[in-house]
Design a protein around this motif. Structure first.
Motif, PDB file in Angstrom:
ATOM      1  N   PHE A  67       0.816  -1.215   0.000  1.00 15.72           N
ATOM      2  CA  PHE A  67       0.000   0.000   0.000  1.00 15.72           C
ATOM      3  C   PHE A  67       0.848   1.263   0.000  1.00 15.72           C
ATOM      4  N   GLY A  68       2.130   1.129  -0.365  1.00 17.21           N
ATOM      5  CA  GLY A  68       2.985   2.299  -0.482  1.00 17.21           C
ATOM      6  C   GLY A  68       3.237   3.011   0.834  1.00 17.21           C
ATOM      7  N   MET A  69       3.222   2.266   1.949  1.00 20.57           N
ATOM      8  CA  MET A  69       3.415   2.819   3.292  1.00 20.57           C
ATOM      9  C   MET A  69       2.315   3.811   3.656  1.00 20.57           C
ATOM     10  N   SER A  70       1.143   3.684   3.008  1.00 19.75           N
ATOM     11  CA  SER A  70       0.028   4.580   3.311  1.00 19.75           C
ATOM     12  C   SER A  70      -0.883   4.041   4.393  1.00 19.75           C
ATOM     13  N   GLU A  71      -0.647   2.788   4.819  1.00 20.87           N
ATOM     14  CA  GLU A  71      -1.441   2.160   5.868  1.00 20.87           C
ATOM     15  C   GLU A  71      -0.503   1.639   6.951  1.00 20.87           C
ATOM     16  N   SER A  72      -0.549   2.233   8.124  1.00 21.86           N
ATOM     17  CA  SER A  72       0.288   1.790   9.232  1.00 21.86           C
ATOM     18  C   SER A  72      -0.292   2.312  10.534  1.00 21.86           C
ATOM     19  N   PHE A  73       0.320   1.938  11.672  1.00 25.78           N
ATOM     20  CA  PHE A  73      -0.221   2.301  12.975  1.00 25.78           C
ATOM     21  C   PHE A  73       0.394   3.564  13.556  1.00 25.78           C
TER      22      PHE A  73
ATOM     23  N   TRP B 151       0.607   9.413  -4.653  1.00 28.07           N
ATOM     24  CA  TRP B 151       0.950   9.926  -5.970  1.00 28.07           C
ATOM     25  C   TRP B 151       0.330   9.095  -7.090  1.00 28.07           C
ATOM     26  N   TRP B 152       0.393   7.786  -6.922  1.00 30.63           N
ATOM     27  CA  TRP B 152      -0.032   6.908  -8.025  1.00 30.63           C
ATOM     28  C   TRP B 152      -0.428   5.552  -7.476  1.00 30.63           C
ATOM     29  N   ARG B 153      -1.474   4.964  -8.051  1.00 33.44           N
ATOM     30  CA  ARG B 153      -1.934   3.639  -7.647  1.00 33.44           C
ATOM     31  C   ARG B 153      -2.215   2.826  -8.908  1.00 33.44           C
ATOM     32  N   ALA B 154      -1.602   1.664  -9.019  1.00 34.94           N
ATOM     33  CA  ALA B 154      -1.795   0.814 -10.188  1.00 34.94           C
ATOM     34  C   ALA B 154      -3.214   0.267 -10.216  1.00 34.94           C
TER      35      ALA B 154
ATOM     36  N   VAL C  74      -2.125  -6.032 -11.968  1.00 34.24           N
ATOM     37  CA  VAL C  74      -1.793  -7.465 -12.047  1.00 34.24           C
ATOM     38  C   VAL C  74      -0.319  -7.651 -12.369  1.00 34.24           C
ATOM     39  N   LEU C  75       0.181  -6.871 -13.340  1.00 36.25           N
ATOM     40  CA  LEU C  75       1.582  -6.985 -13.753  1.00 36.25           C
ATOM     41  C   LEU C  75       2.525  -6.610 -12.613  1.00 36.25           C
ATOM     42  N   ILE C  76       2.246  -5.501 -11.950  1.00 32.46           N
ATOM     43  CA  ILE C  76       3.129  -5.053 -10.875  1.00 32.46           C
ATOM     44  C   ILE C  76       3.068  -6.005  -9.683  1.00 32.46           C
ATOM     45  N   CYS C  77       1.894  -6.538  -9.394  1.00 35.31           N
ATOM     46  CA  CYS C  77       1.787  -7.518  -8.304  1.00 35.31           C
ATOM     47  C   CYS C  77       2.618  -8.759  -8.607  1.00 35.31           C
ATOM     48  N   ALA C  78       2.650  -9.159  -9.892  1.00 33.16           N
ATOM     49  CA  ALA C  78       3.464 -10.307 -10.290  1.00 33.16           C
ATOM     50  C   ALA C  78       4.950 -10.012 -10.101  1.00 33.16           C
ATOM     51  N   ILE C  79       5.362  -8.791 -10.462  1.00 31.34           N
ATOM     52  CA  ILE C  79       6.765  -8.404 -10.295  1.00 31.34           C
ATOM     53  C   ILE C  79       7.115  -8.299  -8.808  1.00 31.34           C
ATOM     54  N   TYR C  80       6.189  -7.770  -8.023  1.00 28.18           N
ATOM     55  CA  TYR C  80       6.395  -7.644  -6.569  1.00 28.18           C
ATOM     56  C   TYR C  80       6.568  -9.036  -5.953  1.00 28.18           C
TER      57      TYR C  80
ATOM     58  N   THR D  27      12.332  -5.322  -3.651  1.00 28.47           N
ATOM     59  CA  THR D  27      10.991  -5.346  -3.073  1.00 28.47           C
ATOM     60  C   THR D  27      10.482  -3.945  -2.762  1.00 28.47           C
ATOM     61  N   THR D  28      11.388  -3.011  -2.530  1.00 26.59           N
ATOM     62  CA  THR D  28      10.965  -1.653  -2.188  1.00 26.59           C
ATOM     63  C   THR D  28      10.599  -0.824  -3.420  1.00 26.59           C
ATOM     64  N   TRP D  29      10.992  -1.295  -4.626  1.00 29.37           N
ATOM     65  CA  TRP D  29      10.752  -0.532  -5.854  1.00 29.37           C
ATOM     66  C   TRP D  29       9.671  -1.137  -6.744  1.00 29.37           C
ATOM     67  N   THR D  30       9.139  -2.279  -6.398  1.00 31.74           N
ATOM     68  CA  THR D  30       8.193  -2.980  -7.281  1.00 31.74           C
ATOM     69  C   THR D  30       6.786  -2.984  -6.693  1.00 31.74           C
ATOM     70  N   VAL D  31       6.419  -1.922  -6.014  1.00 30.77           N
ATOM     71  CA  VAL D  31       5.134  -1.852  -5.319  1.00 30.77           C
ATOM     72  C   VAL D  31       4.060  -1.220  -6.210  1.00 30.77           C
ATOM     73  N   PRO D  32       2.780  -1.536  -5.965  1.00 31.43           N
ATOM     74  CA  PRO D  32       1.699  -1.003  -6.807  1.00 31.43           C
ATOM     75  C   PRO D  32       1.172   0.360  -6.381  1.00 31.43           C
ATOM     76  N   VAL D  33       1.636   0.889  -5.254  1.00 26.86           N
ATOM     77  CA  VAL D  33       1.197   2.208  -4.796  1.00 26.86           C
ATOM     78  C   VAL D  33       2.434   3.043  -4.482  1.00 26.86           C
ATOM     79  N   TRP D  34       2.446   4.277  -5.024  1.00 33.61           N
ATOM     80  CA  TRP D  34       3.598   5.148  -4.767  1.00 33.61           C
ATOM     81  C   TRP D  34       3.169   6.394  -4.018  1.00 33.61           C
ATOM     82  N   THR D  35       3.927   6.641  -2.944  1.00 34.37           N
ATOM     83  CA  THR D  35       3.702   7.785  -2.073  1.00 34.37           C
ATOM     84  C   THR D  35       5.049   8.400  -1.726  1.00 34.37           C
TER      85      THR D  35
END
Length: 273
Positions: free
Chosen positions: A56-62, A136-139, A145-151, A210-218
């Motif tokens: 989730f691009g570090m957009s969900e945390s405690f 900034w951006w959400r796949a 699907v493609l980015i999740c496969a790469i992740y 793993t830090t660069w192949t995420v589907p959400v960018w923030t």
């Protein structure tokens, strides 16, 4: 006569079989099981937290530190991992770790204790990060699907590299399993097989991927990716110094023929150590 080293899976299997038939010693066995249980629970939580938080691009945390202190808190979370991680790998750090287990079993449990601390550090980053609230951006659709496969592939590469390096060490199992068997921990030989034929630092490279192949960018994900990637490129130089002292000419020859972090197109003939 050349002796073929046991594969990482065979070493782990042998260690596991020996653990099922431990020598007598109720207190020792209880301590080993307690450390093993704690190690693998915290390790699993850290991995799950990292996978989900970055998805989730570090957009969900405690984390809920108010601005502008949240930026400083997040930076501190990133910095604490490489700082403590590298310090504990030093000779001074090893001596400190050896004091963190009771009954004089600190040296045997060294790898397990190290894995527990490293897992807590990672868990802290991804559980207590304070999101900026900016996306900034959400796949979406096919791109998602493609980015999740790469992740997923990045994580599989990290698991593969960890097994090539010695899963029993990377997971912290070597320490508590050795204590169960009442034996001195035997570390795997210098890794040169599998992904280590392609580059010298596949674990660090896969970790950075793993830090660069995420589907959400923030902004959060970008800061995290830059910080951890810098660590993944610099920290292995300290590891290689230790390998140079430990393995001497063997490591020098390996270093000469295998690139550091980026594969080359030049075909190199590899010789197993």
């Amino acid at each position: 006569m050349n002796v073929t080293p046991a594969s990482p899976l065979n070493r782990l299997w042998t260690l596991a079989l020996g653990t099922l038939r431990p020598p007598p010693g109720a207190a020792r066995i209880a301590l080993a099981l307690a450390y093993g249980l704690l190690c693998h629970i915290v390790f699993g939580l850290a991995v799950l937290a990292m996978m989900s938080a970055m998805f989730f691009g570090m957009s969900e945390s405690f984390g809920r530190v108010p601005a502008p202190w949240s930026v400083l808190a997040n930076i501190a979370l990133i910095v604490q991992f490489p700082a403590v991680h590298s310090l504990l790998l030093s000779s001074h750090g090893s001596r400190f770790l050896a004091k963190l287990a009771p009954m004089g079993h600190g040296k045997t449990l060294l790898t397990t204790t190290y894995a527990i601390i490293a897992s807590i550090q990672l868990l802290a980053i991804f559980a207590f990060w304070t999101p900026s609230g900016i996306i900034w951006w959400r796949a979406e659709g096919t791109g998602l699907v493609l980015i999740c496969a790469i992740y997923t592939l990045s994580w599989l590469l990290l698991i593969w590299a960890s097994f090539d390096a010695g899963a029993e060490v990377q997971s912290g199992a070597l320490g508590w399993m050795s204590l169960m068997q009442k034996i001195r921990p035997v570390f795997p030989d210098m890794p040169t097989r599998g992904l280590f034929r392609v580059i010298r630092q596949p674990i660090y490279v896969a970790f950075a991927l793993t830090t660069w192949t995420v589907p959400v960018w923030t902004p959060d994900q970008l800061g995290l990716a830059l910080g951890l990637t810098l660590y993944c490129l610099v920290a292995p130089t300290l590891k290689e110094r230790r390998f140079a002292r430990r393995y001497g000419d063997r490591f020098a020859a390996y270093k000469h023929r295998v690139p550091y972090a980026f594969p080359t197109l030049r075909r190199v003939k590899h010789h197993d150590e």
